[in-house]
Scaffold this motif. Structure first.
Motif, PDB file in Angstrom:
ATOM      1  N   LEU A  34      -7.944   2.006   1.900  1.00 58.04           N
ATOM      2  CA  LEU A  34      -6.948   1.962   0.836  1.00 58.04           C
ATOM      3  C   LEU A  34      -6.407   3.372   0.653  1.00 58.04           C
ATOM      4  O   LEU A  34      -7.186   4.315   0.535  1.00 58.04           O
TER       5      LEU A  34
ATOM      6  N   MET B  61      -0.701   0.713  -3.788  1.00 57.39           N
ATOM      7  CA  MET B  61      -1.618   1.219  -2.775  1.00 57.39           C
ATOM      8  C   MET B  61      -1.409   0.406  -1.510  1.00 57.39           C
ATOM      9  O   MET B  61      -0.869  -0.695  -1.546  1.00 57.39           O
ATOM     10  N   ARG B  62      -1.793   1.023  -0.403  1.00 59.25           N
ATOM     11  CA  ARG B  62      -1.630   0.365   0.892  1.00 59.25           C
ATOM     12  C   ARG B  62      -2.993  -0.040   1.424  1.00 59.25           C
ATOM     13  O   ARG B  62      -3.930   0.746   1.397  1.00 59.25           O
ATOM     14  N   LEU B  63      -3.076  -1.267   1.908  1.00 54.91           N
ATOM     15  CA  LEU B  63      -4.304  -1.847   2.440  1.00 54.91           C
ATOM     16  C   LEU B  63      -4.181  -1.996   3.952  1.00 54.91           C
ATOM     17  O   LEU B  63      -3.244  -2.618   4.445  1.00 54.91           O
TER      18      LEU B  63
ATOM     19  N   LEU C 259      -8.292  -8.492  -5.342  1.00 54.95           N
ATOM     20  CA  LEU C 259      -8.535  -7.202  -5.959  1.00 54.95           C
ATOM     21  C   LEU C 259      -9.065  -7.398  -7.360  1.00 54.95           C
ATOM     22  O   LEU C 259      -8.930  -8.464  -7.958  1.00 54.95           O
TER      23      LEU C 259
ATOM     24  N   VAL D 243     -11.039  -3.822  -3.606  1.00 50.90           N
ATOM     25  CA  VAL D 243     -10.403  -4.822  -2.745  1.00 50.90           C
ATOM     26  C   VAL D 243     -11.448  -5.349  -1.773  1.00 50.90           C
ATOM     27  O   VAL D 243     -12.290  -4.592  -1.269  1.00 50.90           O
TER      28      VAL D 243
ATOM     29  N   HIS E  67     -10.261   2.335  -4.751  1.00 45.23           N
ATOM     30  CA  HIS E  67      -9.247   3.392  -4.710  1.00 45.23           C
ATOM     31  C   HIS E  67      -8.661   3.549  -6.111  1.00 45.23           C
ATOM     32  O   HIS E  67      -8.464   2.557  -6.811  1.00 45.23           O
TER      33      HIS E  67
END
Length: 182
Positions: free
Chosen positions: A97, A106-108, A123, A160, A179
Motif C-alpha cells: 500500500l 492509496m494505491r494497492l 479494508l 487491507v 497504511h
C-alpha cells in the motif's frame, strides 16, 4: 442467456451488456470508415468497456454455475476446462500500500496469482490501539497492480486484505497490510 432459467438475474444485466456491445460496434464501424485518431481512441475505450462487461458476466456465470457443467454450457460461454478441487487459488502475497496521487487515496498492489480470474479486497480502519474495526464490503478487481482505493479519511490508518477468486472458489484472505493515508 435470455430466458435461461439457470441464470435468472445476470449481473451485469443482459440489457446493459447489449448496450455496451452496440456502442462498441458503432464505434468500431466509425473507426473503420474514417479512421481519425478520435474515432480510434473512442473505439479502443469502448472495446475495454466491452471486455470488462463480458468478464463480469463470465464471472457471474461461473459463480452461479458453481462447477455444474450442464449449467455452464447452457450459458453459451465456451468452457475451456473443468475446474478441479486443487484449482482453488493460493492466497495472495506481496501486498503493498502506498500513497495515491491525491489526498485521501492509496494505491494497492500485490503479486499476480496465475490461477486467479479476479481478486477481492476489503479494508477497515485501524483504531488507536492498532486493532482493526469492521471489514468493509468486498470490492472486486481484475488487476493486481495500481488499484486506487478512495475516498479515504486523511491521516487515518487503514488495513487491507486480499483474496484470489477463480471458477472453483476463493483463496483464504491474505495477511492484513496497513497504511496511513495522506
Amino acid at each position: 442467456m435470455t430466458g435461461n432459467a439457470n441464470f435468472e438475474t445476470p449481473e451485469p444485466s443482459l440489457e446493459t451488456v447489449t448496450e455496451v456491445l452496440n456502442d462498441y460496434e458503432q464505434k468500431l464501424s466509425m473507426a473503420k470508415r474514417r479512421g481519425s485518431p478520435e474515432d480510434t481512441a473512442a473505439k479502443n475505450q469502448a472495446r475495454k468497456a466491452t471486455e470488462q462487461m463480458l468478464k463480469r458476466l463470465a464471472f457471474y456465470v461461473t459463480q452461479t454455475a458453481d462447477g455444474d457443467l450442464p449449467k455452464l454450457l447452457s450459458s453459451g460461454f465456451a468452457v475451456s476446462s473443468l475446474p478441479q478441487k486443487d484449482d482453488v487459488p493460493l492466497p495472495v502475497t506481496g501486498i503493498t500500500l502506498i500513497d495515491g496521487r491525491q489526498q485521501g487515496q492509496m494505491r494497492l498492489d500485490f503479486d499476480k496469482n496465475q490461477s486467479a480470474k479476479l481478486y477481492e479486497y476489503q479494508l477497515c480502519q485501524i483504531d488507536a490501539h492498532g486493532m482493526p474495526d469492521e471489514w468493509s464490503e468486498s470490492y472486486t478487481t481484475s488487476s493486481s497492480r495500481q488499484n486506487v482505493v478512495a475516498p479515504l479519511t486523511p491521516y487515518q490508518r487503514y488495513g487491507v486484505r486480499v483474496r484470489a477468486v477463480n471458477g472453483y472458489g476463493r483463496s483464504d484472505w491474505s495477511e492484513m497490510v496497513t497504511h496511513v493515508v495522506r
